[in-house]
Enzyme design. Structure first.
Site, short mmCIF file in Angstrom:
data_model
loop_
_atom_site.label_atom_id
_atom_site.label_comp_id
_atom_site.label_asym_id
_atom_site.label_seq_id
_atom_site.Cartn_x
_atom_site.Cartn_y
_atom_site.Cartn_z
N TYR A 137 0.84 -1.19 0.00
CA TYR A 137 0.00 0.00 0.00
C TYR A 137 0.88 1.24 0.00
O TYR A 137 0.79 2.11 0.87
CB TYR A 137 -0.92 -0.03 1.22
N SER A 138 1.78 1.31 -0.98
CA SER A 138 2.66 2.46 -1.16
C SER A 138 3.08 2.50 -2.61
O SER A 138 2.78 1.59 -3.40
CB SER A 138 3.87 2.39 -0.22
N ASP A 175 11.94 -2.68 10.33
CA ASP A 175 11.00 -2.13 9.35
C ASP A 175 9.94 -1.33 10.13
O ASP A 175 9.07 -1.91 10.80
CB ASP A 175 10.34 -3.28 8.57
N ILE A 176 10.02 0.00 10.06
CA ILE A 176 9.11 0.87 10.80
C ILE A 176 7.89 1.15 9.94
O ILE A 176 7.99 1.79 8.90
CB ILE A 176 9.79 2.20 11.18
N GLY A 181 3.34 -6.88 6.05
CA GLY A 181 4.51 -7.74 6.17
C GLY A 181 5.26 -8.04 4.89
O GLY A 181 6.30 -8.72 4.94
N GLU A 203 -5.08 -5.26 12.67
CA GLU A 203 -5.34 -6.15 11.54
C GLU A 203 -4.06 -6.45 10.78
O GLU A 203 -3.81 -7.60 10.40
CB GLU A 203 -6.38 -5.52 10.61
N GLN A 204 -3.23 -5.44 10.53
CA GLN A 204 -1.98 -5.68 9.82
C GLN A 204 -1.06 -6.60 10.62
O GLN A 204 -0.40 -7.48 10.06
CB GLN A 204 -1.27 -4.35 9.53
N CYS A 361 -5.69 12.11 -5.06
CA CYS A 361 -4.27 11.83 -4.87
C CYS A 361 -3.57 11.63 -6.21
O CYS A 361 -2.45 12.13 -6.42
CB CYS A 361 -4.09 10.60 -3.99
#
Length: 410
Positions: A137-138, A175-176, A181, A203-204, A361
């Site tokens: 999601y990036s 991993d911040i 995952g 949830e993640q 966006c």
């Protein structure tokens, strides 16, 4: 009527027909493409849309009170973007903008958890309907116009990994903002590294932990439901993708100070974030209120100033210009193709809200000043090689192995 008067003042490029709340038709622009016709479903919108159009236009669309009768929402927002400088020159908007630029968004721990839950703890089915199979999601990384979303997201993970100087198999990586995952698992599978991921989304966290177990990597990949400010470990490499936008401008210095704490003396970090390519500015108010509460977008001048005060060294910066515009186009197309299924999960208002978010966006990255930057950081100037060859070599080697179905860590 204020809103029709504003459109008359600012729309000089493109063509807009407005049917106001009383049914009267107004025409604006120079007759060129794109063309669109919008209808206002209530008389009060002739006035309220003028008070804070960056927020209220999205609200009206979300509530079904502003509808597109000719053309598309994308056409309307493209016209708005191409005429935005005319809008900025209006005295009252200029004053409001200067006031908003002084605001420094802060995200204390409890609020940060609530903000993350607002967006990332939505139904997993929703994300499956418009993201790639790895739920990246990036911003994806398109190496060719022929890349589909799945390929571009794989390229993104490989491109980021190439900048982490993964030169030995026993690296400890933090991993911040680890999402579902995918990046952490990729780094472990490709390099044999030990990876710790941090997320604030319940949830993640559940999904990523399950994925690590299913992949047989739970012994060296763990995901923690923890704010980065509570992390105490030290790591050879630190990566953060799509999380810095949620830190808040008031917390930038603390973020980079903590980043320095996490890094070993010869450590390397990679920060991947949305940014503005021009002067500092607040995030769009519709996005902040309805989509990402607590979010903010930095300009590079703000980031560099905070990095300098933290005593870190910027060893590399890359600007990804239209990659996120293309990513958002893929997401929007998938979202609209699955609109009925998403409406069944939520409702039509939710669909209009998210359609507006995705279009807005994409417009920001395609026509205005939004971009993505990847900033490599270290404590020492000699922590990475003098040239960038190692990045290209790593990326090419692992692309070749991926095409042959081989994992480097095998």
């Amino acid at each position: 009527m204020l809103f029709p008067a504003i459109l008359k003042s600012i729309v000089r490029t493109g063509s807009v027909r407005l049917i106001d709340g009383a049914g009267k038709v107004h025409a604006y622009g120079d007759g060129t493409s794109p063309h669109c016709t919008i209808r206002l479903g209530a008389r009060h919108l002739d006035y309220t849309l003028a008070l804070n159009p960056e927020l209220s236009i999205g609200q009206a669309y979300m509530d079904g009170l502003l509808t597109i009768e000719e053309g598309t929402l994308f056409d309307f927002l493209e016209i708005a973007a191409k005429n935005y400088r005319n809008f900025e020159q209006m005295a009252w908007f200029s004053l409001l903008s200067r006031i908003m630029r002084r605001l420094k968004q802060c995200n204390p721990l409890d609020r940060a958890r609530r903000n993350v839950a607002h967006h990332y703890d939505l139904s997993g089915q929703l994300y499956d309907l418009f993201l790639d199979k790895d739920r990246q999601y990036s911003c994806a990384y398109f190496t060719s116009a022929d890349d589909d979303l799945e390929a571009a997201q794989e390229h993104k993970k490989r491109h980021i990994a190439s900048k982490l100087l993964l030169d030995r198999p026993d690296l400890k990586i933090l991993d911040i903002g680890s999402g579902w995952g995918g990046l952490g698992l990729y780094l472990a599978e490709e390099t044999g590294a030990d990876v710790t991921g941090l997320t604030l989304s319940v949830e993640q966290h559940k999904v990523s932990q399950g994925r690590a177990t299913a992949a047989g990597l739970a012994d060296r990949v763990r995901f923690c439901l923890r704010d980065y400010r509570k992390e105490l470990g030290q790591y050879d490499r630190v990566v953060s993708v799509g999380m810095f936008e949620h830190v808040g401008k008031g917390n930038y210095e603390e973020f980079f100070a903590r980043l320095g704490d996490f890094l070993t003396p010869d450590g390397v970090a990679l920060l991947h974030s949305i940014g503005y390519s021009d002067a500092p500015a607040p995030i769009n108010p519709f996005i902040r209120k309805y989509i990402f509460p607590g979010a903010d977008i930095p300009s590079l001048s703000e980031v560099f100033a905070s990095v300098e005060r933290a005593g870190l060294v910027v060893t590399d910066v890359e600007i990804l210009r239209l990659h996120y515009a293309d990513t958002l186009r893929h997401w929007r197309q998938r979202f609209m193709a699955n609109r009925q299924r998403i409406a069944a999960l939520y409702d039509e208002r939710f669909c209009r809200m998210w359609e507006f978010y995705l279009v807005l966006c994409e417009i920001g990255f395609r026509f205005r000043s939004m971009m993505v930057f990847q900033m490599q950081l270290a404590k020492r100037a000699d922590a990475v090689p003098l040239t960038r060859d190692y990045m290209a070599n790593w990326e090419q080697a692992h692309r070749t192995m991926a095409n042959s179905g081989v994992r480097a860590a095998e």
